[in-house]
Every structure is written in structure tokens, then in C-alpha cells.
Design a protein around this motif. Structure first.
Motif, PDB file in Angstrom:
ATOM      1  N   SER A  64       1.010  -1.309   0.236  1.00 40.82           N
ATOM      2  CA  SER A  64       0.049  -0.178   0.226  1.00 40.82           C
ATOM      3  C   SER A  64       0.732   1.567   0.019  1.00 40.82           C
ATOM      4  O   SER A  64       2.233   1.325   0.317  1.00 40.82           O
ATOM      5  CB  SER A  64      -0.900   0.227   0.984  1.00 40.82           C
ATOM      6  OG  SER A  64      -0.033   0.560   2.522  1.00 40.82           O
ATOM      7  N   GLY A  65       0.170   2.402  -0.257  1.00 44.13           N
ATOM      8  CA  GLY A  65       0.837   3.585  -0.316  1.00 44.13           C
ATOM      9  C   GLY A  65       1.634   3.864   1.436  1.00 44.13           C
ATOM     10  O   GLY A  65       2.562   4.977   1.877  1.00 44.13           O
ATOM     11  N   THR A  66       1.049   3.151   2.390  1.00 45.66           N
ATOM     12  CA  THR A  66       1.092   3.977   4.178  1.00 45.66           C
ATOM     13  C   THR A  66       2.414   2.841   4.404  1.00 45.66           C
ATOM     14  O   THR A  66       3.108   3.461   4.564  1.00 45.66           O
ATOM     15  CB  THR A  66      -0.288   3.534   4.601  1.00 45.66           C
ATOM     16  OG1 THR A  66      -1.636   4.343   4.319  1.00 45.66           O
ATOM     17  CG2 THR A  66       0.061   3.442   5.913  1.00 45.66           C
ATOM     18  N   LEU A  69       6.011   4.840   2.734  1.00 38.79           N
ATOM     19  CA  LEU A  69       5.584   5.937   3.951  1.00 38.79           C
ATOM     20  C   LEU A  69       6.193   5.234   4.473  1.00 38.79           C
ATOM     21  O   LEU A  69       7.586   6.082   5.087  1.00 38.79           O
ATOM     22  CB  LEU A  69       4.893   6.107   3.610  1.00 38.79           C
ATOM     23  CG  LEU A  69       3.908   7.382   2.315  1.00 38.79           C
ATOM     24  CD1 LEU A  69       2.792   8.313   2.867  1.00 38.79           C
ATOM     25  CD2 LEU A  69       5.021   8.281   1.981  1.00 38.79           C
ATOM     26  N   THR A  90      -3.936  16.890   4.827  1.00 36.50           N
ATOM     27  CA  THR A  90      -3.940  16.027   4.340  1.00 36.50           C
ATOM     28  C   THR A  90      -4.104  14.654   4.287  1.00 36.50           C
ATOM     29  O   THR A  90      -4.843  14.593   5.699  1.00 36.50           O
ATOM     30  CB  THR A  90      -2.529  15.745   3.754  1.00 36.50           C
ATOM     31  OG1 THR A  90      -1.972  14.947   2.855  1.00 36.50           O
ATOM     32  CG2 THR A  90      -1.228  15.120   5.057  1.00 36.50           C
ATOM     33  N   PHE A  91      -4.371  13.020   4.010  1.00 27.67           N
ATOM     34  CA  PHE A  91      -4.112  11.828   4.533  1.00 27.67           C
ATOM     35  C   PHE A  91      -3.386  11.061   5.616  1.00 27.67           C
ATOM     36  O   PHE A  91      -2.851  11.799   5.599  1.00 27.67           O
ATOM     37  CB  PHE A  91      -4.460  10.767   3.395  1.00 27.67           C
ATOM     38  CG  PHE A  91      -4.936   9.453   3.427  1.00 27.67           C
ATOM     39  CD1 PHE A  91      -6.188   9.832   3.804  1.00 27.67           C
ATOM     40  CD2 PHE A  91      -4.622   8.645   3.741  1.00 27.67           C
ATOM     41  CE1 PHE A  91      -7.049   8.196   4.470  1.00 27.67           C
ATOM     42  CE2 PHE A  91      -4.611   6.951   3.792  1.00 27.67           C
ATOM     43  CZ  PHE A  91      -6.038   7.384   4.219  1.00 27.67           C
ATOM     44  N   ALA A  93      -2.310   9.069   6.891  1.00 29.99           N
ATOM     45  CA  ALA A  93      -1.244   8.277   6.379  1.00 29.99           C
ATOM     46  C   ALA A  93      -0.163   8.625   6.494  1.00 29.99           C
ATOM     47  O   ALA A  93       0.585   8.401   6.825  1.00 29.99           O
ATOM     48  CB  ALA A  93      -0.988   7.596   4.985  1.00 29.99           C
ATOM     49  N   SER A  94      -0.040   9.923   5.577  1.00 33.44           N
ATOM     50  CA  SER A  94       1.030  11.161   5.475  1.00 33.44           C
ATOM     51  C   SER A  94       2.004  11.219   6.910  1.00 33.44           C
ATOM     52  O   SER A  94       3.715  10.932   7.176  1.00 33.44           O
ATOM     53  CB  SER A  94       0.901  12.624   5.009  1.00 33.44           C
ATOM     54  OG  SER A  94       0.237  12.282   3.382  1.00 33.44           O
ATOM     55  N   VAL A 136       3.136  16.890   0.383  1.00 27.04           N
ATOM     56  CA  VAL A 136       2.707  16.157  -0.029  1.00 27.04           C
ATOM     57  C   VAL A 136       1.707  16.665  -1.635  1.00 27.04           C
ATOM     58  O   VAL A 136       1.091  18.038  -1.444  1.00 27.04           O
ATOM     59  CB  VAL A 136       1.188  15.213   0.652  1.00 27.04           C
ATOM     60  CG1 VAL A 136       0.015  14.620  -0.130  1.00 27.04           C
ATOM     61  CG2 VAL A 136       1.230  15.450   1.870  1.00 27.04           C
ATOM     62  N   ASP A 162       5.425  13.079  -0.587  1.00 31.27           N
ATOM     63  CA  ASP A 162       3.754  11.815  -1.181  1.00 31.27           C
ATOM     64  C   ASP A 162       3.516  12.021  -2.638  1.00 31.27           C
ATOM     65  O   ASP A 162       3.068  12.824  -2.574  1.00 31.27           O
ATOM     66  CB  ASP A 162       3.287  12.066   0.726  1.00 31.27           C
ATOM     67  CG  ASP A 162       1.791  11.550   0.311  1.00 31.27           C
ATOM     68  OD1 ASP A 162       1.395  10.252  -0.724  1.00 31.27           O
ATOM     69  OD2 ASP A 162       1.054  11.230   1.379  1.00 31.27           O
ATOM     70  N   CYS A 164       1.679  10.262  -3.438  1.00 33.58           N
ATOM     71  CA  CYS A 164       0.092   8.944  -3.817  1.00 33.58           C
ATOM     72  C   CYS A 164      -1.291   9.596  -4.145  1.00 33.58           C
ATOM     73  O   CYS A 164      -1.519   8.563  -4.923  1.00 33.58           O
ATOM     74  CB  CYS A 164      -0.485   9.003  -2.271  1.00 33.58           C
ATOM     75  SG  CYS A 164       0.885   7.569  -1.458  1.00 33.58           S
ATOM     76  N   GLN A 165      -1.285  11.122  -4.552  1.00 34.89           N
ATOM     77  CA  GLN A 165      -2.378  11.358  -5.442  1.00 34.89           C
ATOM     78  C   GLN A 165      -2.345  11.953  -6.394  1.00 34.89           C
ATOM     79  O   GLN A 165      -2.735  12.345  -7.316  1.00 34.89           O
ATOM     80  CB  GLN A 165      -3.192  12.925  -4.515  1.00 34.89           C
ATOM     81  CG  GLN A 165      -3.410  11.708  -3.172  1.00 34.89           C
ATOM     82  CD  GLN A 165      -4.725  12.987  -2.380  1.00 34.89           C
ATOM     83  OE1 GLN A 165      -4.652  13.976  -3.117  1.00 34.89           O
ATOM     84  NE2 GLN A 165      -5.025  12.102  -0.721  1.00 34.89           N
ATOM     85  N   SER A 186       0.320   5.775  -4.007  1.00 33.50           N
ATOM     86  CA  SER A 186      -0.602   4.743  -3.631  1.00 33.50           C
ATOM     87  C   SER A 186      -1.076   3.857  -5.196  1.00 33.50           C
ATOM     88  O   SER A 186      -1.243   4.889  -5.750  1.00 33.50           O
ATOM     89  CB  SER A 186      -1.415   5.517  -2.596  1.00 33.50           C
ATOM     90  OG  SER A 186      -2.349   4.488  -2.413  1.00 33.50           O
ATOM     91  N   TYR A 188      -4.699   2.658  -4.362  1.00 37.95           N
ATOM     92  CA  TYR A 188      -6.121   2.510  -3.952  1.00 37.95           C
ATOM     93  C   TYR A 188      -7.342   2.710  -5.616  1.00 37.95           C
ATOM     94  O   TYR A 188      -6.579   3.614  -6.215  1.00 37.95           O
ATOM     95  CB  TYR A 188      -5.992   3.516  -3.056  1.00 37.95           C
ATOM     96  CG  TYR A 188      -7.091   2.861  -2.049  1.00 37.95           C
ATOM     97  CD1 TYR A 188      -7.533   2.032  -1.295  1.00 37.95           C
ATOM     98  CD2 TYR A 188      -8.509   4.157  -1.999  1.00 37.95           C
ATOM     99  CE1 TYR A 188      -8.685   1.194  -0.245  1.00 37.95           C
ATOM    100  CE2 TYR A 188      -9.844   3.937  -1.254  1.00 37.95           C
ATOM    101  CZ  TYR A 188      -9.548   2.807  -0.906  1.00 37.95           C
ATOM    102  OH  TYR A 188     -11.038   2.299  -0.074  1.00 37.95           O
ATOM    103  N   LYS A 191      -7.315   5.869  -6.052  1.00 35.37           N
ATOM    104  CA  LYS A 191      -6.593   6.909  -6.974  1.00 35.37           C
ATOM    105  C   LYS A 191      -6.256   6.972  -8.611  1.00 35.37           C
ATOM    106  O   LYS A 191      -7.458   5.902  -8.821  1.00 35.37           O
ATOM    107  CB  LYS A 191      -4.716   6.297  -6.487  1.00 35.37           C
ATOM    108  CG  LYS A 191      -5.106   6.211  -4.648  1.00 35.37           C
ATOM    109  CD  LYS A 191      -5.077   7.234  -4.160  1.00 35.37           C
ATOM    110  CE  LYS A 191      -5.568   7.488  -2.579  1.00 35.37           C
ATOM    111  NZ  LYS A 191      -4.519   7.680  -1.446  1.00 35.37           N
ATOM    112  N   GLY A 198      -2.620  -1.333  -3.144  1.00 35.19           N
ATOM    113  CA  GLY A 198      -0.481  -1.323  -3.524  1.00 35.19           C
ATOM    114  C   GLY A 198      -0.115  -0.083  -3.471  1.00 35.19           C
ATOM    115  O   GLY A 198      -0.540   1.383  -3.249  1.00 35.19           O
TER     116      GLY A 198
HETATM  117  C1  LIG Z   1      -4.248   6.762  -0.415  1.00 32.63           C
HETATM  118  C2  LIG Z   1      -2.773   8.066   0.686  1.00 32.63           C
HETATM  119  C3  LIG Z   1      -1.999   7.565   1.615  1.00 32.63           C
HETATM  120  C4  LIG Z   1      -1.631   5.911   1.714  1.00 32.63           C
HETATM  121  O1  LIG Z   1      -1.913   5.178   0.448  1.00 32.63           O
HETATM  122  P1  LIG Z   1      -2.848   3.912   0.559  1.00 32.63           P
HETATM  123  O2  LIG Z   1      -2.732   2.964  -0.564  1.00 32.63           O
HETATM  124  O3  LIG Z   1      -4.710   3.972   0.470  1.00 32.63           O
HETATM  125  O4  LIG Z   1      -2.260   3.140   2.163  1.00 32.63           O
HETATM  126  C5  LIG Z   1      -0.912   8.331   1.235  1.00 32.63           C
HETATM  127  N1  LIG Z   1      -0.486   9.640   1.432  1.00 32.63           N
HETATM  128  C6  LIG Z   1      -1.764  10.325   0.526  1.00 32.63           C
HETATM  129  C7  LIG Z   1      -1.822  11.508   0.644  1.00 32.63           C
HETATM  130  C8  LIG Z   1      -3.017   9.418  -0.244  1.00 32.63           C
HETATM  131  O5  LIG Z   1      -4.268   9.937  -0.359  1.00 32.63           O
END
Ligand SMILES: *Cc1c(COP(=O)(O)O)cnc(C)c1O
Length: 373
Positions: A64-66, A69, A90-91, A93-94, A136, A162, A164-165, A186, A188, A191, A198
Motif C-alpha cells: 500500500s501507499g501507507t 511511506l 492531507t490524508f 497516512a502521510s 504531499v 508523498d 500518492c495522489q 498509492s 488504492y 487513485k 498497492g
Molecule cells: C492514499 C494516500 C496514502 C495512503 O495510500 P494507501 O495505499 O491507501 O495506503 C498516503 N498519502 C496520501 C496523500 C494518500 O492520498
């Protein structure tokens, strides 16, 4: 009896809609029939293809993106006593990834114009303990990487993106994810491209890529020789099969998102009480989200759009320093006025590639009518 609004026949428009076609289905079936379901040759092929598409030496696939990171910070040796400067808007997870590494997130407020971390705020957040800046690229708009790169160089800090987006977003024509030391994507389903679940860690540094490969596989060097404390953060070949098919379509998906954003911005320009997202010539925005700012009454507008069959999103309603898990860690008394205001004002409208031009005109019309009361 005549209805006030003939909306019953109009289909609901969702905020996200992954496009899974015949190619993805065929590729997944081939993996299922191969008998090798976990990390294997399809993951390796996906890594090569993603690295080539991005223009970096290494792309390491993770669960995953998480997870990406988390491992990126560990691979750079960030741990207890270290500080990492990131955005409070941000989300979650960052920032959580910094806590996973047992380091300390330090927040720097964002800029209202592009929703990304403000370099001037980063500068004042730096202390002798700071090891990295973690910008991010929110909603698919690149963070101000030239300014952040300059600050990182001057203070001897790592720059970990980051992304991820922001698959395909650019700064002066160069793709994000290849602009710092290391970056994370990410995959997800919401996205810009997906593998179900993944992620990727991308870097030109062979030592970092190698450390990520070890950490995602129980810290294993030689088989059953565990050199460091690692994890099971592998991607499956099933996921990679979806991802490979999606990667071939990514540039087309992004072109559709940009086209849709143009229709929305042209249609919504000048609407009272609403600000459309900005674009500048230096930044290639890939509109993971198309996010407007509503001066007042955002939640009411959102409800009325929902009643008309238009799904919207609020990313994010609570800035990270106000989340219980951060309040509990002593962040609750801190103040990031722009993040706090944006949490009240932002509203994301559907912009995904599955929409038609007529759908977008319907969104524009609905928003204008509901804003007018
Ligand atoms: C989606 C996202 C993540 C985490 O990604 P996952 O694949 O959902 O774990 C981290 N940072 C940002 C900014 C995201 O949008």
C-alpha cells in the motif's frame, strides 16, 4: 402531477469510479491460472514498467501507499528523536508513517491557493532534529518542489515526496515522484490508477531500493536470514496484473481528468461564493480530486447535491493536528489557520475518467443552481 425537478431518470454520479476493463480481467485470470498468486514475476514486470514510465532507476512494489511511506522513512534511517516536517492538511497516512518510524511529525501549514505545504512555514519549522521534509502533492497538484528542494539542500535534509495522489503530475515538465530523494505512490482504487491495494517506493538510490526490498520481506537478505526487523508488505501478482494493465491507460486517464477539470472550471468560473482550483504554467495538475472552496454553507450544498444524485467528497474534514490520535499526542493546542479554514471550505466534485461531458455539464448546472439557493 408534474415534478419540480426531472432528476429521477438521471443516473447517480459517484465521486470515484475505477475503470476496470477486459485487459485487467484477462491479466488477473492469467495470474490465477498460473498458480503463482503472491509476489512473483508479474510484480517484477510491474516494477520495471513503473520505473520506466516515471523515469527513475528503481520502483519497489509494496502492499500500500501507507506501507511505502513507512518503509521509505525506515530505509533512510529515520527513527526515534528525528523530526519530519509535513502538512497538517492531507490524508492521515502521510503523518502516521512518521509515527510508525517512531519519529516526530512536525506540521507546517499549507497554502490556500494550491492546498500544498508552504515553503515559508517549512523554513520556520526546521530544528536541529529535522531530518526530512515530506511534502504531499495534494489532489494531484504538485507541491512547490523547487522551493522545497532549495530549503532541503540548504539545511542538509532529505526530501521524500508523498505522491500518492499525483501519478503523472509535473513540475516544469518533470514528473513528481522523481524530484526528491525518494517518493511514494498509492494504487488504492480511488487513485489515478489502481491495483486494488498497492503502492510503490521510487528512487534513483540503489541502497534505498535494496533496503525497501529487504524491509518488505521480513528483513530477509538470504532466504531465512533475517538481518533487520522487517514486515510483510509485499504486493501480490494478482494486484500487479491489474496495475500493469492500468499503467498502460494512466496517461489517457489523466488527460480525461484534465479535460473534465477544464469543463468544470469554465462552467463554475465566477460563481458567487465559490473558488475553483488554480492552475499555473509551471505545474501539471492531474486532478486526483477537483476541489473547490465554498465560502459558506459547504455541508448544506453537499447535501443538496447528494439529493440530486451527485456524490461529492470532503478531503479532509479534520486537519491532522485535531484528530484524536494526534490530540492525544499533544498536537491539539497547535494552530494551522489555513488547514483549519480549508477543512471547513473544501468540496471535491466528480472529475474521474468515467464521466461524460454531459455529466460534467450536469454537475456545473447543479452546483450553480444550488449555490443560487
Ligand atoms: C492514499 C494516500 C496514502 C495512503 O495510500 P494507501 O495505499 O491507501 O495506503 C498516503 N498519502 C496520501 C496523500 C494518500 O492520498
Amino acid at each position: 402531477m408534474k415534478q419540480a425537478r426531472p432528476v429521477a431518470s438521471e443516473p447517480r454520479l459517484e465521486i470515484a469510479h475505477p475503470l476496470i476493463g477486459e485487459e485487467e480481467k484477462r491479466a488477473v485470470l492469467a495470474v490465477l491460472e498460473s498458480g503463482q498468486l503472491a509476489q512473483g514475476p508479474v510484480v517484477a514486470a510491474f516494477e520495471d514498467a513503473f520505473a520506466r514510465w516515471l523515469g527513475v532507476k528503481h520502483a519497489v512494489a509494496v502492499a500500500s501507499g501507507t506501507a511505502g511511506l513507512h518503509l521509505a522513512l525506515l530505509a533512510h534511517g529515520i527513527g526515534e528523536g528525528d523530526e519530519v516536517v509535513t502538512a497538517p492538511f492531507t490524508f492521515i497516512a502521510s503523518a502516521n508513517s512518521v509515527l510508525f518510524a517512531r519519529a516526530t511529525p512536525v506540521f507546517a501549514d499549507v497554502q490556500a491557493g494550491n492546498f500544498c505545504i508552504d515553503p515559508a512555514r517549512v523554513e520556520v519549522a526546521i530544528t536541529p532534529r529535522t531530518r526530512a521534509i515530506l511534502p504531499v502533492h495534494l489532489y494531484g497538484h504538485p507541491a512547490p518542489m523547487a522551493e522545497l528542494g532549495e530549503i532541503a539542500r540548504r539545511h542538509g535534509l532529505l526530501l521524500i515526496e508523498d505522491a500518492c495522489q499525483a501519478h503523472g503530475a509535473t513540475v516544469h515538465g518533470r514528473k513528481v515522484g522523481a524530484l526528491g530523494h525518494t517518493a511514494v505512490f498509492s494504487l488504492y482504487p480511488t487513485k489515478n490508477m489502481t491495483s486494488g491495494e498497492g503502492g510503490f517506493v521510487t528512487t534513483d538510490d540503489p541502497a534505498i531500493a535494496s533496503a525497501i526490498r529487504t524491509l518488505r520481506q521480513h528483513g530477509e537478505g538470504e532466504r531465512y536470514h533475517h538481518e533487520v526487523l522487517g514486515y510483510n508488505f509485499r504486493m501480490t501478482d494478482v494486484a500487479a496484473a491489474i496495475g500493469l494493465a492500468q499503467l498502460a491507460r494512466l496517461d489517457g486517464f489523466n488527460a480525461a481528468r484534465r479535460h473534465h477539470a477544464q469543463i468544470l472550471s469554465a462552467g463554475l468560473a465566477g460563481a458567487a461564493g465559490l473558488a475553483v482550483p488554480g492552475e499555473s504554467s509551471s505545474y501539471g495538475h492531474v486532478y486526483h480530486q477537483y476541489t473547490v472552496r465554498v465560502e459558506a454553507g459547504r455541508d448544506g450544498l453537499r447535501k443538496r447535491l447528494d439529493a440530486r444524485g451527485i456524490g461529492t467528497g470532503v478531503y479532509y474534514p479534520i486537519p491532522i493536528h485535531h484528530q484524536p490520535v494526534y490530540v492525544e499526542r499533544g498536537y491539539g493546542g497547535q494552530s494551522f489557520p489555513t488547514a483549519e479554514r480549508l477543512a471547513q471550505e473544501v468540496l471535491s466534485l466528480p472529475v474521474h475518467p468515467a464521466l461524460s461531458d454531459a455529466d460534467l455539464q450536469r454537475i456545473v448546472r447543479s452546483v450553480r443552481e444550488e449555490l443560487a439557493g
